[in-house]
Motif scaffolding. Structure first.
Motif, short mmCIF file in Angstrom:
data_model
loop_
_atom_site.label_atom_id
_atom_site.label_comp_id
_atom_site.label_asym_id
_atom_site.label_seq_id
_atom_site.Cartn_x
_atom_site.Cartn_y
_atom_site.Cartn_z
N GLU A 39 6.37 18.54 7.17
CA GLU A 39 5.33 19.34 6.52
C GLU A 39 5.58 19.23 5.02
O GLU A 39 6.43 19.94 4.47
CB GLU A 39 5.40 20.79 6.99
N LEU A 40 4.83 18.37 4.33
CA LEU A 40 5.22 17.96 3.00
C LEU A 40 4.04 17.91 2.04
O LEU A 40 2.93 17.46 2.40
CB LEU A 40 5.85 16.56 3.05
N VAL A 41 4.30 18.34 0.79
CA VAL A 41 3.37 18.13 -0.32
C VAL A 41 4.18 17.63 -1.50
O VAL A 41 5.33 18.07 -1.71
CB VAL A 41 2.59 19.42 -0.68
N GLY A 42 3.64 16.66 -2.23
CA GLY A 42 4.36 16.11 -3.36
C GLY A 42 3.44 15.37 -4.30
O GLY A 42 2.21 15.34 -4.11
N THR A 43 4.02 14.77 -5.31
CA THR A 43 3.27 14.06 -6.34
C THR A 43 3.65 12.58 -6.35
O THR A 43 4.84 12.25 -6.30
CB THR A 43 3.55 14.66 -7.73
N VAL A 44 2.66 11.71 -6.40
CA VAL A 44 2.90 10.27 -6.45
C VAL A 44 3.57 9.92 -7.79
O VAL A 44 3.05 10.26 -8.85
CB VAL A 44 1.59 9.48 -6.30
N ILE A 45 4.73 9.26 -7.72
CA ILE A 45 5.44 8.88 -8.94
C ILE A 45 5.52 7.36 -9.11
O ILE A 45 5.89 6.88 -10.17
CB ILE A 45 6.86 9.50 -9.00
N GLU A 46 5.15 6.62 -8.06
CA GLU A 46 5.14 5.17 -8.14
C GLU A 46 4.23 4.67 -7.03
O GLU A 46 4.21 5.25 -5.94
CB GLU A 46 6.55 4.60 -8.00
N ALA A 47 3.48 3.62 -7.29
CA ALA A 47 2.51 3.13 -6.30
C ALA A 47 2.54 1.61 -6.21
O ALA A 47 2.67 0.91 -7.22
CB ALA A 47 1.10 3.59 -6.68
N GLY A 105 12.08 11.50 7.75
CA GLY A 105 11.12 12.42 7.17
C GLY A 105 11.27 12.56 5.67
O GLY A 105 11.80 11.67 4.99
N GLY A 106 10.84 13.71 5.15
CA GLY A 106 10.75 13.89 3.71
C GLY A 106 11.52 15.04 3.12
O GLY A 106 11.20 15.49 2.02
N PHE A 107 12.55 15.54 3.83
CA PHE A 107 13.40 16.57 3.22
C PHE A 107 14.39 15.87 2.28
O PHE A 107 15.58 15.72 2.56
CB PHE A 107 14.12 17.39 4.28
N SER A 108 13.85 15.41 1.17
CA SER A 108 14.60 14.68 0.16
C SER A 108 13.86 14.84 -1.16
O SER A 108 12.70 15.26 -1.19
CB SER A 108 14.72 13.20 0.53
N GLU A 109 14.52 14.51 -2.24
CA GLU A 109 13.87 14.66 -3.53
C GLU A 109 12.69 13.70 -3.67
O GLU A 109 11.71 14.01 -4.36
CB GLU A 109 14.88 14.42 -4.64
N GLU A 110 12.77 12.54 -3.00
CA GLU A 110 11.69 11.56 -3.03
C GLU A 110 11.60 10.90 -1.65
O GLU A 110 12.59 10.85 -0.91
CB GLU A 110 11.94 10.49 -4.08
N PHE A 111 10.43 10.39 -1.32
CA PHE A 111 10.29 9.58 -0.11
C PHE A 111 9.18 8.57 -0.33
O PHE A 111 8.33 8.71 -1.23
CB PHE A 111 10.01 10.45 1.13
N ASP A 121 0.82 -1.22 0.00
CA ASP A 121 0.00 0.00 0.00
C ASP A 121 0.85 1.27 0.00
O ASP A 121 0.33 2.36 0.19
CB ASP A 121 -0.94 0.01 1.21
N GLU A 122 2.15 1.14 -0.21
CA GLU A 122 3.03 2.31 -0.18
C GLU A 122 2.99 3.08 -1.50
O GLU A 122 2.62 2.55 -2.55
CB GLU A 122 4.47 1.89 0.10
N ILE A 123 3.42 4.34 -1.41
CA ILE A 123 3.60 5.18 -2.59
C ILE A 123 4.96 5.85 -2.51
O ILE A 123 5.47 6.11 -1.42
CB ILE A 123 2.50 6.26 -2.72
N LYS A 124 5.55 6.10 -3.67
CA LYS A 124 6.76 6.91 -3.73
C LYS A 124 6.34 8.31 -4.18
O LYS A 124 5.62 8.46 -5.17
CB LYS A 124 7.78 6.32 -4.70
N VAL A 125 6.79 9.32 -3.44
CA VAL A 125 6.35 10.69 -3.66
C VAL A 125 7.54 11.56 -4.06
O VAL A 125 8.59 11.51 -3.41
CB VAL A 125 5.69 11.27 -2.39
N LYS A 126 7.37 12.34 -5.10
CA LYS A 126 8.36 13.36 -5.48
C LYS A 126 8.00 14.64 -4.74
O LYS A 126 6.91 15.18 -4.91
CB LYS A 126 8.34 13.60 -6.99
N ARG A 140 -1.47 14.48 -6.52
CA ARG A 140 -0.75 15.37 -5.60
C ARG A 140 -1.30 15.12 -4.20
O ARG A 140 -2.52 15.09 -4.00
CB ARG A 140 -0.96 16.82 -6.03
N VAL A 141 -0.40 14.96 -3.22
CA VAL A 141 -0.83 14.59 -1.88
C VAL A 141 -0.12 15.43 -0.82
O VAL A 141 0.97 15.95 -1.04
CB VAL A 141 -0.55 13.09 -1.59
#
Length: 326
Positions: A61-69, A115-121, A26-31, A80-81
């Protein structure tokens, strides 16, 4: 992939790491699009959070776009999530009572998990929420800190006739002043930092004062968002008889005047984070209203590569919300 890492207190660096593995089940990879620097991120950096683990990738505190699911993920590629960074088990006695904000097995991204201070998480899709198309990402990234205030305000009665005092003008204090003003209350923001009070005045018709200027006044509702002993103790003195006070900040050395609380029938609430999804849904509704003047609260947006300048600005205490753009 580039990510930030706090190796130890006061040691932060950007580093190149291997690409993340494909998301499972059920994971997603987020940009990542935007990330907000929060007081908790600064606490991790300074070594002030006893439950933080190192080395650690900060950011929640993160907003990003799903790039893989993953095969069972709730959201498709391209969605966008926004992220719920305080995860809960859903199975303990508190979760089963709907108190997911105080789950016995709660984990916090960027504090005791990466956390999510990275290009992807990568994150479980049950801990994100889709962003409406019409809501800009630079507003959507503020859902997490604003949800803290939304949850706190649900504990008290705030109407157009309510007098509200906000003690502390950090990010949560600014957002509390914003929301109280939006709800039509008569708002007084209290702080010792004139720069922060100036930012609050840009929101709208909000009275701003130093702590000394309200020593003889009382208010229907007091929101303590400073997290210091003096703010808690002054806040209780500012509550009208029969009034209410919410503690958002964490001030472990504060003492309570029990006789006054009892004789004046003051209702005192503690409020920690938010309940998901209800508080997030309410917050998205507020953020999607163009009359919510949240723009003044964002002081600076730094490119991810300029993370050092971004942290320096946030640590100075002379800015509103600082965002990183990925």
């Amino acid at each position: 992939m580039l990510e930030l890492q706090v190796k130890n207190p006061l040691e932060i660096e950007m580093r190149q790491v291997d690409p993340l593995p494909a998301p499972k089940h059920d994971e997603i990879k987020v940009k990542t699009i935007y990330g907000g620097i929060c007081g908790s991120d600064l606490g991790v950096f300074k070594g002030k959070l006893p439950h933080a683990t190192y080395p650690l990738r900060p950011g929640h505190e993160l907003v990003g776009t799903v790039i893989e699911a993953g095969e069972a993920a709730k959201y498709d590629v391209g969605t966008r999530v926004v992220v719920l960074p305080n995860t809960f088990c859903g199975e303990c006695d508190l979760c089963l009572k709907g108190r997911t904000n105080i789950c016995r097995h709660k984990k916090s991204l960027g504090v005791n998990s990466h956390g999510g201070f990275s290009e992807e998480f990568v994150i479980s899709s049950k801990f994100v929420m889709p962003v409406p198309d019409e809501l800009p990402s630079e507003k959507a990234v503020l859902i997490e800190p604003l949800a803290v205030v939304v949850s706190a305000f649900k504990k008290v009665t705030i109407t157009k006739d309510t007098t509200v005092a906000i003690i502390g003008s950090g990010n949560e204090g600014m957002l509390a002043a914003l929301l109280a003003h939006y709800l039509g209350a008569h708002v007084t923001a209290i702080d010792i930092n004139p720069i922060k009070l100036e930012i609050i005045r840009r929101i709208g018709d909000i009275r701003t004062v130093s702590p000394e200027e309200v020593s003889n006044e009382t208010f229907d509702v007091v929101i303590e968002a400073a997290g210091v002993k003096s703010a808690v103790e002054q806040g209780i003195q500012l509550v009208s008889p029969g009034g209410e006070m919410v503690l958002i900040g964490l001030a472990p050395e504060a003492t309570l005047p029990i006789v006054q609380l009892v004789r004046s029938e003051i209702t005192l609430y503690g409020s920690i984070i938010y309940k998901f999804p209800d508080d997030y849904l309410q917050t998205l509704e507020y953020l999607n209203d163009p009359t919510l003047n949240i723009e003044p609260i964002v002081s600076e947006i730094f490119p991810f590569a300029d993370y050092q300048q971004a942290y320096e600005a946030a640590l100075s205490g002379d800015f509103g919300k600082i965002l990183l753009r990925f």
